[in-house]
Design an enzyme around this catalytic site. Structure first.
Site, PDB file in Angstrom:
ATOM      1  CE  LYS A  48      -4.396   1.026   0.130  1.00  0.00           C
ATOM      2  NZ  LYS A  48      -5.535   0.235  -0.368  1.00  0.00           N
TER       3      LYS A  48
ATOM      4  CG  ASP B 133      -7.393   3.241  -0.969  1.00  0.00           C
ATOM      5  OD1 ASP B 133      -7.815   2.075  -0.909  1.00  0.00           O
ATOM      6  OD2 ASP B 133      -7.563   4.047  -0.033  1.00  0.00           O
TER       7      ASP B 133
ATOM      8  N   GLY C 272     -20.362   7.045   1.865  1.00  0.00           N
ATOM      9  CA  GLY C 272     -19.388   7.435   0.852  1.00  0.00           C
ATOM     10  C   GLY C 272     -20.104   7.796  -0.437  1.00  0.00           C
TER      11      GLY C 272
ATOM     12  CB  ALA D 260     -20.182   4.839  -2.641  1.00  0.00           C
ATOM     13  CD1 TRP D 261     -21.183   5.849  -9.902  1.00  0.00           C
ATOM     14  CD2 TRP D 261     -19.354   4.650 -10.409  1.00  0.00           C
ATOM     15  NE1 TRP D 261     -21.150   5.666 -11.268  1.00  0.00           N
ATOM     16  CE2 TRP D 261     -20.042   4.936 -11.607  1.00  0.00           C
ATOM     17  CE3 TRP D 261     -18.173   3.914 -10.475  1.00  0.00           C
ATOM     18  CZ2 TRP D 261     -19.596   4.496 -12.843  1.00  0.00           C
ATOM     19  CZ3 TRP D 261     -17.716   3.484 -11.708  1.00  0.00           C
ATOM     20  CH2 TRP D 261     -18.420   3.764 -12.873  1.00  0.00           C
TER      21      TRP D 261
HETATM   22  P1  NDP Z   1     -12.905   7.774  -2.953  1.00  0.00           P
HETATM   23  O1  NDP Z   1     -11.863   8.799  -2.708  1.00  0.00           O
HETATM   24  O2  NDP Z   1     -13.444   7.603  -4.320  1.00  0.00           O
HETATM   25  O3  NDP Z   1     -14.142   8.027  -1.948  1.00  0.00           O
HETATM   26  C1  NDP Z   1     -14.005   7.987  -0.545  1.00  0.00           C
HETATM   27  C2  NDP Z   1     -15.121   8.806   0.073  1.00  0.00           C
HETATM   28  O4  NDP Z   1     -15.028   8.744   1.496  1.00  0.00           O
HETATM   29  C3  NDP Z   1     -15.005  10.276  -0.270  1.00  0.00           C
HETATM   30  O5  NDP Z   1     -16.285  10.824  -0.323  1.00  0.00           O
HETATM   31  C4  NDP Z   1     -14.205  10.822   0.913  1.00  0.00           C
HETATM   32  O6  NDP Z   1     -14.354  12.192   1.136  1.00  0.00           O
HETATM   33  C5  NDP Z   1     -14.789  10.030   2.041  1.00  0.00           C
HETATM   34  N1  NDP Z   1     -13.836   9.985   3.122  1.00  0.00           N
HETATM   35  C6  NDP Z   1     -12.527   9.675   3.087  1.00  0.00           C
HETATM   36  N2  NDP Z   1     -11.981   9.759   4.303  1.00  0.00           N
HETATM   37  C7  NDP Z   1     -12.978  10.160   5.094  1.00  0.00           C
HETATM   38  C8  NDP Z   1     -13.049  10.444   6.463  1.00  0.00           C
HETATM   39  N3  NDP Z   1     -11.958  10.348   7.260  1.00  0.00           N
HETATM   40  N4  NDP Z   1     -14.252  10.791   6.971  1.00  0.00           N
HETATM   41  C9  NDP Z   1     -15.361  10.863   6.184  1.00  0.00           C
HETATM   42  N5  NDP Z   1     -15.347  10.614   4.867  1.00  0.00           N
HETATM   43  C10 NDP Z   1     -14.168  10.275   4.351  1.00  0.00           C
HETATM   44  O7  NDP Z   1     -12.333   6.389  -2.417  1.00  0.00           O
HETATM   45  P2  NDP Z   1     -12.768   4.905  -2.770  1.00  0.00           P
HETATM   46  O8  NDP Z   1     -14.214   4.847  -3.064  1.00  0.00           O
HETATM   47  O9  NDP Z   1     -11.800   4.398  -3.749  1.00  0.00           O
HETATM   48  O10 NDP Z   1     -12.455   4.169  -1.403  1.00  0.00           O
HETATM   49  C11 NDP Z   1     -13.429   4.060  -0.350  1.00  0.00           C
HETATM   50  C12 NDP Z   1     -13.032   2.944   0.604  1.00  0.00           C
HETATM   51  O11 NDP Z   1     -12.953   1.706  -0.117  1.00  0.00           O
HETATM   52  C13 NDP Z   1     -11.673   3.095   1.276  1.00  0.00           C
HETATM   53  O12 NDP Z   1     -11.717   2.477   2.546  1.00  0.00           O
HETATM   54  C14 NDP Z   1     -10.745   2.281   0.378  1.00  0.00           C
HETATM   55  O13 NDP Z   1      -9.597   1.847   1.056  1.00  0.00           O
HETATM   56  C15 NDP Z   1     -11.666   1.122   0.023  1.00  0.00           C
HETATM   57  N6  NDP Z   1     -11.345   0.375  -1.162  1.00  0.00           N
HETATM   58  C16 NDP Z   1     -11.126   0.985  -2.365  1.00  0.00           C
HETATM   59  C17 NDP Z   1     -10.871   0.209  -3.484  1.00  0.00           C
HETATM   60  C18 NDP Z   1     -10.680   0.815  -4.832  1.00  0.00           C
HETATM   61  O14 NDP Z   1     -10.438   0.057  -5.765  1.00  0.00           O
HETATM   62  N7  NDP Z   1     -10.795   2.119  -5.003  1.00  0.00           N
HETATM   63  C19 NDP Z   1     -10.772  -1.228  -3.401  1.00  0.00           C
HETATM   64  C20 NDP Z   1     -11.085  -1.783  -2.109  1.00  0.00           C
HETATM   65  C21 NDP Z   1     -11.342  -0.990  -1.050  1.00  0.00           C
HETATM   66  P3  NDP Z   1     -13.062  13.093   1.600  1.00  0.00           P
HETATM   67  O15 NDP Z   1     -11.923  12.705   0.713  1.00  0.00           O
HETATM   68  O16 NDP Z   1     -13.490  14.499   1.398  1.00  0.00           O
HETATM   69  O17 NDP Z   1     -12.793  12.803   3.034  1.00  0.00           O
HETATM   70  O1  2IT Z   2      -7.945  -1.594  -0.944  1.00  0.00           O
HETATM   71  C1  2IT Z   2      -7.845  -2.077  -2.093  1.00  0.00           C
HETATM   72  O2  2IT Z   2      -7.967  -3.289  -2.298  1.00  0.00           O
HETATM   73  C2  2IT Z   2      -7.588  -1.164  -3.211  1.00  0.00           C
HETATM   74  N1  2IT Z   2      -7.512   0.035  -2.994  1.00  0.00           N
HETATM   75  C3  2IT Z   2      -7.368  -1.715  -4.584  1.00  0.00           C
HETATM   76  C4  2IT Z   2      -5.953  -2.174  -4.759  1.00  0.00           C
HETATM   77  C5  2IT Z   2      -5.570  -2.578  -6.156  1.00  0.00           C
HETATM   78  O3  2IT Z   2      -4.375  -2.903  -6.322  1.00  0.00           O
HETATM   79  O4  2IT Z   2      -6.400  -2.618  -7.056  1.00  0.00           O
END
Ligand code: NDP
Ligand code: 2IT
Length: 445
Positions: free
Chosen positions: A124, A164, A235, A240-241
């Site tokens: 990471k 991420d 989120g 979320a999307w």
């Molecule tokens: P995004 O940046 O697209 O969205 C994250 C959302 O959460 C944003 O709205 C952000 O707003 C909000 N957020 C982040 N930190 C905080 C906080 N401390 N308090 C409140 N809201 C918060 O991220 P992802 O959708 O990619 O990731 C969301 C989660 O899923 C994370 O835990 C990530 O590790 C996990 N994940 C992501 C993967 C991926 O492929 N993208 C894969 C697997 C897991 P703001 O930035 O303004 O705080």
């Molecule tokens: O938390 C996760 O699994 C991710 N942010 C995706 C990692 C990746 O290599 O696709």
């Protein structure tokens, strides 16, 4: 295995790294029995070796904003464990990023990647950079400055980063451009790439889709399905999307979304053009959900609160770590929620998870439920290695298959005598066994 001793020594070595301690403690507690049954692990010091990262790179990132002002951010890459394949895991750009958060995420990633069935180790990285409010040119310059350091330690067979929080398609593009220039090669060094230059179909949606596929399997164990169910999602980012899209396809009604400013309650359901609006909102770089109610006035905005007070059948936390506390868990239970499935990494605090389990709810931990994102990254790596792009249905079928297989592993190792499936235990044991056996095969290194 002496969990108390191991945790005491980890906490002494790395004081204050609370998220990292939290993630390690959960895994160790799940492994006590399996460790006792396999004395070869103890003899090879597997646990002591697996809980420390192989290496941590930390660096400074100087960059210049649009007004000519110089800023210095901190950057990291944690190469945690490569027993199963190249280090693999996302990059997070968020002001809250520190070593503890990245170490928790890197540690979780080892087991998550193992569960996917694909050959990927765990890693990471990220930075405390705040992308919110920055111009496109500033984001580009920052990504270029970040890659100027990172490129030295990554490679398609060594370490393959991805997105991420705060790192989506645009950032991956700028990072890739700089890597390509420095390394003078066009290889699958990052995943989540654009479709025209090596990306995989379905990758943007994959984490959310995968989490819904996983929850669907959990519901099926109780002869339940999504059709007609009400779902609360937190989120409004990448994860979320994708989840909201798939939930709609399966006939569920999504009634909440959330951001750092509060949450949206839409009793009519977040569907159709409202889902696209989420994406547009994200693209504004402001990261607030309130504008949703200006566009769709039937919805309500609740300032400064989490969506878990809303009545729902299924809850899917998809924002960030420790966003669902004990009080939230109690109100979900009071409101009759039957299933909680983590789209984010470690969004529920340990006490909330214990309560869900005690009350017999279906609970899907992130390292199993959100593994669809990294699994599809693994499929992107396969396509890059073959210099091919698979059609959408093929990627989606494989994703579906992988999520079923993860569910199967969780049931195999997590089913208790009472018949209750402890997905936390199942995911931890199944993920661990593969890595531990590979480490045994490779000797003490
Ligand atoms: P995004 O940046 O697209 O969205 C994250 C959302 O959460 C944003 O709205 C952000 O707003 C909000 N957020 C982040 N930190 C905080 C906080 N401390 N308090 C409140 N809201 C918060 O991220 P992802 O959708 O990619 O990731 C969301 C989660 O899923 C994370 O835990 C990530 O590790 C996990 N994940 C992501 C993967 C991926 O492929 N993208 C894969 C697997 C897991 P703001 O930035 O303004 O705080
Ligand atoms: O938390 C996760 O699994 C991710 N942010 C995706 C990692 C990746 O290599 O696709």
């Amino acid at each position: 295995m002496d969990v108390i001793n191991l945790m005491n020594s980890l906490e002494k070595r790395h004081p204050g790294e609370v998220e990292y301690h939290q993630a390690v403690r959960e895994v160790l507690e799940s492994l006590v029995e399996v460790y006792a049954e396999n004395p070869q692990f103890e003899a090879a010091g597997i646990i002591e070796r697996i809980i420390e990262p192989d290496r941590v790179l930390s660096f400074k990132i100087p960059w210049v904003d649009d007004e000519g002002k110089v800023h210095v951010n901190l950057g990291y890459r944690i190469q945690f464990n490569n027993a199963l394949g190249p280090y693999k895991g996302g990059l997070r750009f968020h002001p809250s990023v520190n070593l503890s958060i990245l170490k928790f995420l890197g540690f979780e990633q080892i087991f998550k990647n193992s569960l996917t069935t694909l050959p990927m180790g765990g890693g990471k990285g990220g930075s405390d950079f705040q992308p919110k409010g920055k111009s496109n040119a500033e984001i580009m310059r920052f990504c270029q400055a970040f890659m100027l350091e990172l490129w030295k330690i990554i490679g398609p067979e060594t370490d393959v980063p991805a997105g991420d929080i705060g790192v989506g398609g645009r950032e991956i593009g700028y990072l890739y451009g700089m890597y390509k220039k420095l390394a003078r090669e066009n290889s699958g060094i990052l995943t989540g790439k654009g479709l025209a230059w090596g990306g995989s179909l379905i990758r943007p949606e994959a984490t959310g889709f995968g989490a819904v596929y996983f929850a669907k399997e959990m519901l099926a164990t109780r002869k339940e399905q999504f059709k007609g169910k009400t779902v609360s999602v937190s989120g409004f980012g990448n994860v979320a999307w994708g989840a909201v899209k798939k939930l709609n396809e399966l006939g569920a009604k999504v009634v909440t979304l959330s951001g750092p400013d509060g949450y949206i309650y839409d009793k009519d359901g977040v569907s159709g053009e409202k889902i696209d609006f989420m994406l547009e909102l994200r693209a504004t770089n402001d990261d607030v959900v309130e504008p949703y109610v200006q566009e769709f006035p039937n919805a309500q905005f609740i300032h400064g609160k989490h969506p878990w007070e809303v009545k729902c059948d299924i809850a899917m936390p998809c924002a960030t770590q420790n966003e669902l506390n004990l009080e939230d868990a109690r109100s979900l239970i009071t409101n009759g929620t039957i299933c909680v499935c983590e789209g984010a990494n470690m969004p529920c605090i340990p006490e909330a998870i214990e309560l869900f389990q005690e009350k017999g709810l279906l609970f899907g931990p992130g390292k199993a439920a959100n593994a669809g994102g990294v699994a599809t990254s693994g499929l992107e790596m396969s396509q890059n290695a073959m210099k091919l792009q698979w059609p959408k249905d093929e990627v989606d079928d494989r994703l579906h298959h992988i999520m079923s297989s993860i569910h199967h592993s969780c049931v195999k190792y997590g089913k208790e005598q009472s018949g209750y499936i402890n997905y936390v235990k199942g995911a931890n044991i199944a993920g661990f066994l593969k890595v531990a056996n590979a480490m045994l095969d490779h000797g003490v290194i």
